[in-house]
Every structure is written in structure tokens, then in C-alpha cells.
Design an enzyme around this catalytic site. Structure first.
Site, PDB file in Angstrom:
ATOM      1  N   LYS A  77       0.785  -1.239   0.000  1.00  0.00           N
ATOM      2  CA  LYS A  77       0.000   0.000   0.000  1.00  0.00           C
ATOM      3  C   LYS A  77       0.813   1.283   0.000  1.00  0.00           C
ATOM      4  CE  LYS A  77      -3.828  -2.241   2.420  1.00  0.00           C
ATOM      5  NZ  LYS A  77      -4.625  -2.231   3.638  1.00  0.00           N
ATOM      6  N   ASP A  78       2.127   1.217  -0.127  1.00  0.00           N
ATOM      7  CA  ASP A  78       2.943   2.432  -0.261  1.00  0.00           C
ATOM      8  C   ASP A  78       4.193   2.125  -1.077  1.00  0.00           C
ATOM      9  OD1 ASP A  78       3.575   5.145   0.018  1.00  0.00           O
ATOM     10  OD2 ASP A  78       4.689   4.812   1.876  1.00  0.00           O
ATOM     11  N   ILE A  79       4.001   1.514  -2.230  1.00  0.00           N
ATOM     12  CA  ILE A  79       5.139   1.204  -3.093  1.00  0.00           C
ATOM     13  C   ILE A  79       5.589   2.473  -3.789  1.00  0.00           C
ATOM     14  CG2 ILE A  79       5.893  -0.084  -5.135  1.00  0.00           C
ATOM     15  CD1 ILE A  79       4.130  -2.364  -4.211  1.00  0.00           C
ATOM     16  N   THR A 104       2.044   7.484  -0.330  1.00  0.00           N
ATOM     17  CA  THR A 104       2.701   8.604  -1.000  1.00  0.00           C
ATOM     18  C   THR A 104       1.832   9.007  -2.195  1.00  0.00           C
ATOM     19  OG1 THR A 104       4.818   7.720  -0.291  1.00  0.00           O
ATOM     20  CG2 THR A 104       4.857   9.340  -2.088  1.00  0.00           C
TER      21      THR A 104
END
Length: 181
Positions: free
Chosen positions: A38-40, A74
Site C-alpha cells: 500500500k505504499d510502493i 505517498t
């Protein structure tokens, strides 16, 4: 970090395709373990040449803090469903696929498919990106990236396993072409 490799001008298309293969396999392993990151983003990907495998890479995904939260990510690498969950649906593995698609596009083309200062608006809009491939001229690879970047999660690959199967088919053809050259 991945950012240092992306900015390396001596990194040719063959090197990028080998790295993309490793990135996809790493995400596949994470999803097979039942985790959506969920934040690659490039800062959460560590890469190192794998000296045991000819021209291979060791890839690590780090910072799984967002995997436990729905709203921490992000913005310029977030999937549409992370920006507008009511319009696009649940955040999960397909969100990771979208984020990795952005990173792969950036790796191939040297930038994101939108202006970073307008990222949230362009990602959340209902229209798919107008992908302009200027550097990468490999049609099959363009199609894979475009499908990963579909705004509607239902138009992406069903899961990372399917994504890897399609990429593996392309990768095998690419390596055979290199061997013939």
C-alpha cells in the site's frame, strides 16, 4: 535505493527489463504471503546486483507501515482507489500493482506519466493516462505497463500472478530475441 539505478544513464533497456522482472517477482512473493504493501514507491525499494545470477537483481520492499493503515501512502505513487476509495473501490493488492506500474513507467521513460505537482488530480481522474512512450519502443512491454496503470482496478491484471505470467511470456521472447542477435 531504486532511485539511484533509475537515474543511471548507462542502464540500458535490457538491464531495465531484467530489473522489472525482479520487481514483479518480489511483489508476487509479498502478495503470496498475504500482504498488500500500500505504499510502493522508489524509496521503499532496495536493489542490489545479484552476483550469483548473471545480470540478476536482489530486490527488497521495505517500510510495510502502510500495509496496516488505509490512508497512509505517498500521493504521487498512490492508486486511484487510495485517493478516492468510494469511486474506485477497495485498497489492496491491485493498488500495489498500479503503484509498481508507475515505477516501471518511470524506470523505462525517466519520469512519471504526469506532472508531479498535479499528481493527485491526474491519478484520481476517471480518464486513463495518455501514456507516451518515447524511450521504450517495445510494444508488448508498453501494453503490460498500460494495463497495470488502468484507472479502473477491474481493467488491471486480476492479480500479480497473472501480471507475472504475461510478463514472463514477454520476458522469454525478449531473451530469445537477445540470444538470436
Amino acid at each position: 535505493p531504486l532511485r539511484s539505478i533509475k537515474d543511471n544513464e548507462s542502464f540500458d533497456l535490457k538491464d531495465k527489463i531484467l530489473l522489472i522482472n525482479c520487481l514483479l517477482q518480489t511483489l508476487k512473493a509479498v502478495h503470496e504471503a498475504g500482504v498488500a504493501h500500500k505504499d510502493i514507491k522508489p524509496a521503499n525499494i532496495l536493489v542490489q546486483p545479484d552476483l550469483k545470477r548473471d545480470q540478476g537483481w536482489k530486490v527488497w520492499l521495505i517500510d510495510f507501515g502502510a500495509s496496516h493503515q488505509e490512508r497512509r501512502f505517498t500521493p504521487q505513487y498512490g492508486a486511484p482507489e487510495q485517493h478516492m476509495p468510494l469511486a474506485y473501490g477497495e485498497v489492496g493488492e491491485l493498488s500495489d500493482m498500479f503503484s509498481l506500474g508507475l515505477i516501471i513507467y518511470e524506470l523505462l521513460e525517466g519520469g512519471l506519466p504526469f506532472q508531479e505537482e498535479d499528481a493527485v488530480h491526474q491519478i484520481a481522474s476517471s480518464e486513463d493516462f495518455e501514456l507516451n512512450f518515447h524511450v521504450c519502443r517495445v510494444q508488448k512491454l508498453q501494453e503490460i505497463v498500460a494495463r497495470m496503470l488502468a484507472k479502473d482496478p477491474q481493467k488491471r491484471f486480476r492479480n500479480i500472478v497473472e501480471n507475472c505470467m504475461v510478463f514472463d511470456s514477454f520476458f522469454d521472447e525478449f531473451q530469445a530475441d537477445l540470444a538470436r542477435a
